[in-house]
Write an enzyme that holds these catalytic residues in place. Structure first.
Site, PDB file in Angstrom:
ATOM      1  N   ARG A 264       0.865  -1.179   0.000  1.00 42.19           N
ATOM      2  CA  ARG A 264       0.000   0.000   0.000  1.00 42.19           C
ATOM      3  C   ARG A 264       0.902   1.231   0.000  1.00 42.19           C
ATOM      4  O   ARG A 264       1.467   1.577   1.020  1.00 42.19           O
ATOM      5  CB  ARG A 264      -0.868  -0.032   1.259  1.00 42.19           C
ATOM      6  CG  ARG A 264      -2.064   0.878   1.239  1.00 42.19           C
ATOM      7  CD  ARG A 264      -2.644   0.994   2.643  1.00 42.19           C
ATOM      8  NE  ARG A 264      -1.811   1.856   3.445  1.00 42.19           N
ATOM      9  CZ  ARG A 264      -1.648   1.736   4.766  1.00 42.19           C
ATOM     10  NH1 ARG A 264      -2.246   0.786   5.430  1.00 42.19           N
ATOM     11  NH2 ARG A 264      -0.866   2.570   5.416  1.00 42.19           N
ATOM     12  N   HIS A 268      -3.390   4.582   4.711  1.00 41.46           N
ATOM     13  CA  HIS A 268      -4.550   3.669   4.745  1.00 41.46           C
ATOM     14  C   HIS A 268      -5.790   4.349   4.166  1.00 41.46           C
ATOM     15  O   HIS A 268      -6.532   3.770   3.386  1.00 41.46           O
ATOM     16  CB  HIS A 268      -4.831   3.223   6.181  1.00 41.46           C
ATOM     17  CG  HIS A 268      -6.194   2.642   6.370  1.00 41.46           C
ATOM     18  ND1 HIS A 268      -6.546   1.411   5.858  1.00 41.46           N
ATOM     19  CD2 HIS A 268      -7.310   3.136   6.974  1.00 41.46           C
ATOM     20  CE1 HIS A 268      -7.823   1.168   6.151  1.00 41.46           C
ATOM     21  NE2 HIS A 268      -8.303   2.198   6.825  1.00 41.46           N
ATOM     22  N   TYR A 277       4.103   5.235  11.280  1.00 45.00           N
ATOM     23  CA  TYR A 277       4.398   3.830  11.592  1.00 45.00           C
ATOM     24  C   TYR A 277       5.243   3.094  10.557  1.00 45.00           C
ATOM     25  O   TYR A 277       5.458   1.910  10.665  1.00 45.00           O
ATOM     26  CB  TYR A 277       3.088   3.061  11.850  1.00 45.00           C
ATOM     27  CG  TYR A 277       2.032   3.228  10.771  1.00 45.00           C
ATOM     28  CD1 TYR A 277       2.096   2.504   9.592  1.00 45.00           C
ATOM     29  CD2 TYR A 277       0.956   4.112  10.956  1.00 45.00           C
ATOM     30  CE1 TYR A 277       1.121   2.654   8.620  1.00 45.00           C
ATOM     31  CE2 TYR A 277      -0.027   4.264   9.981  1.00 45.00           C
ATOM     32  CZ  TYR A 277       0.058   3.539   8.813  1.00 45.00           C
ATOM     33  OH  TYR A 277      -0.902   3.677   7.851  1.00 45.00           O
TER      34      TYR A 277
END
Lengths: 361, 322
Positions: A264, A268, A277
């Protein structure tokens, strides 16, 4: 006293193109994986669908930032996994997309303006036109997995030839619905293909913390069917695996789980900040494996793409996307009555009263 | 006319509908070869084969989830969840999907699905075998909830549920599965969903109940001299507010009896409806006799949990003497 091995399985990893768009010549002991049977026009179509998905994706992101649509889940990086699998389906086959599967719906010909309409907070956008067997996007990550089994089961019992393809991410495989849906699919040997887009993260949780299993594909063997891991950024490998699984399902030979290993590239969602993160270094590493660049390089080497044809294609795609935005923004907002109209086939009295209350009658 | 109990009428309804509706599938745990743990599906697999009467793995999300997929893709699944406590695990499927399918596809897809489920207590059952979750499900838009109280109704309501274009949860009170027998026509018939039945007309007070509690409420009322108008809701959602309100307007007094816990139980909603529509007709506050706000107990205490004659009669006196 003795012991013996009572079950055996092996998980294959399928790849055809390397990151530079070269067809991999198998290592000495590797199993050969032939190029899928795709005509030059079909290869061009795959490229166009992936590029259309990305262009649409970028546009949707900007529309969200401008407040013209709501929360959006970007696709960037997963175009080969989505387009390559959906491309292996026939007209009457079913797809059950998760919230990120824009590329699947584009490949299955859901009109672009309807996707924007849905993301723009108007459920009429997933009133999928008759003749297109696409479920509305499922927002809870895994609850549609048993539905995939049920849809495929119904096709089987009604002696229809349709195959069902269901999409979900790596995070979804930790939920009970995944287990119960796949277990049923194995028991009743239904014509279904489960596509796990393992994009490395479930929001912030990396794949390694999602399960201690080495692969997601191997879980299929526990349900009595085959699991294949593919390079999810290699559209040829993805398509080959999907075509194989779809044909197998159509012949009555049961389900397959395809794990597309992809990444990805974006956050998100439009409400997320992935820099909290994961490292830029990691993202940069995956950027080099970009699925569209990879197919583009292959096509240039094989005289299927030039600067000139790319420019013409980009113009055509941009026009398509702009037209979709224009069409979306022309749609009048839904009427307040729409709140009530679709709860039951026939509106019960209490809803009629509540509708009157809303309308001030 | 044959004299049948509720298990037999449910079995008969399933057989008749399966014969008629080739798209109907029965699926659940032990429903095939074993004929169901209560024998409600006895003989179905022999008649209709393993493809249409399916013994499933022990997997309630699998059962309800795949039934939803089947329903969207042209079949009419009738799923059985073996006991009401096992319904909690597929709640997500019922709430998030079965009840929303028509809305979230704006009418493109629907979910003509029935979930049959033995329900309620009074059978010395194991833990989580005696739940009454009808109020939780009534709070959920998009589904219908039905609870028959006698064999005749069970047949007509189940046939209506199977023919309904929307998802229906069909609760079967275990306590009266075999306890009541009555004449039930052999041929098929329907009872409309959403319509309560006035079991007995009366003028002194309205008493509302459903499921197994109907029987015990009626037995208790037989011991008073009051002329109670007794209403059996039959369908919990959508609620037949009209029948309730008309009766309360006539009697001015009302008692509701249900087995489920008190707080946010269905009685609370019925009282709210009465307040909205018949407040000035009331001669006394509406009373309710219900289960307590505690987890359903094991059987040494279940007699204390369930509304009984004593509590019902005390409530009748409170309503009448206010």
């Amino acid at each position: 006293m003795s012991k013996k091995v009572v079950a055996n399985f092996k998980v294959e990893y399928w790849q055809i193109l390397d990151a530079n768009g070269n067809v991999i010549v198998g290592a000495r002991h590797a199993m050969p994986l032939p190029m899928p049977r795709l005509s030059p026009d079909q290869i061009k179509e795959l490229y166009e669908l992936m590029l259309l998905t990305r262009t649409f994706d970028e546009k949707a992101f900007h529309l969200q930032r401008q407040g013209r649509i709501g929360t959006y889940l970007p696709v960037r990086g997963q175009e080969a996994s989505q387009v390559g699998t959906a491309y292996a389906l026939d007209k009457n086959d079913w797809v059950l997309p998760s919230g990120r599967d824009i590329g699947v719906c584009i490949t299955r010909k859901l009109p672009l303006h309807m996707i924007l309409q849905y993301r723009g907070g108007d459920e009429r956008g997933v009133r999928v036109p008759e003749g297109l067997n696409i479920f509305p996007f499922t927002i809870p990550s895994s609850t549609h997995i048993p539905h995939c089994t049920g849809v495929a089961w119904a096709s089987k019992l009604q002696r229809q030839k349709a195959v069902t393809m269901g999409y979900f991410g790596d995070g979804a495989t930790s939920r009970g619905d995944f287990h119960e849906g796949l277990n049923f699919a194995g028991v009743y040997k239904v014509p279904v293909v489960f596509v796990c887009e393992n994009n490395g993260y479930a929001i912030s949780l990396p794949r390694a913390k999602q399960t201690a299993a080495e692969t997601i594909a191997q879980r299929a063997f526990a349900y009595g069917f085959e699991g294949i891991q593919v390079d999810g950024n290699d559209v040829f490998a993805v398509y080959s695996a999907a075509k194989y699984a779809v044909e197998k399902a159509r012949k009555g030979k049961g389900p397959t789980l395809i794990e597309c290993v992809t990444y990805r590239m974006a956050d998100h969602s439009t409400a997320d900040d992935a820099s909290r993160y994961r490292s830029q270094k990691e993202v940069a590493k995956w950027a080099k494996r970009d699925p569209i660049d990879r197919l583009g390089k292959y096509m240039r080497k094989n005289k299927l793409l030039s600067d000139k044809s790319k420019k013409a294609l980009m113009e055509k795609i941009k026009e398509k996307v702009d037209k979709a935005v224009e069409e979306y923004e022309k749609i009048a907002p839904p009427q307040p009555e729409d709140l009530f109209k679709y709860t039951y086939a026939q509106m019960p009295e209490k809803l009629q009263e509540q509708m009157k209350e809303l309308l001030g009658e | 006319m044959p004299i049948l109990n509720m298990v037999e009428t449910i079995n008969l309804a399933l057989k008749q509908e399966m014969k008629k509706d080739k798209k109907m599938i029965v699926l659940g745990e032990d429903v095939g070869r074993n004929g169901g743990v209560f024998r409600t599906t006895d003989g179905l697999q022999k008649l209709f084969g393993e493809e249409r009467v399916v013994d499933t793995p022990l997997s309630e999300i699998g059962i309800v989830g795949s039934a939803i997929g089947m329903a969207v893709n042209g079949l009419h699944p009738v799923a059985e969840i073996q006991f009401s406590g096992f319904l909690y695990s597929p709640f997500d499927q019922i709430i998030s999907h079965a009840g929303r399918m028509r809305t979230r596809s704006k009418g493109r897809f629907s979910c003509p699905l029935v979930i049959r489920c033995p329900y309620g207590g009074g059978i010395r059952g194991l833990e989580l075998h005696c739940e009454s979750p009808e109020a939780i499900l009534s709070h959920t838009p998009g589904i219908k909830v039905v609870v028959p109280s006698r064999p005749y109704d069970a047949k007509g309501l189940l046939i209506s549920a199977i023919r309904d274009p929307d998802p229906v949860i069909f609760f079967e009170p275990m306590r009266i599965y075999r306890a009541i027998k009555e004449e039930v026509p052999e041929k098929e018939y329907t009872i409309p969903l959403g319509k309560a039945s006035i079991v007995k007309e009366g003028t002194d007070l309205t008493v509302i109940s459903w499921g197994a509690m109907m029987r015990y409420t009626q037995e208790a009322l037989a011991k008073t001299d009051y002329k109670a108008e007794i209403i059996d809701l039959r369908t919990i959602s959508p609620l037949d507010t009209e029948t309730i309100v008309n009766s309360v307007k006539k009697t001015g007094r009302c008692l509701i009896v249900h087995e489920a816990a008190k707080t946010c139980g269905l009685a609370a909603e019925i009282i709210a409806q009465i307040n909205e529509r018949a407040l000035l007709h009331l001669e006394a506050p509406v009373e309710r006799v219900t289960g307590f706000d505690v987890p359903y107990p094991l059987y040494k205490l279940e007699g204390h949990y369930l509304p009984d004659e004593k509590r019902i009669l005390r409530a009748v006196e409170r309503v009448m003497k206010f």
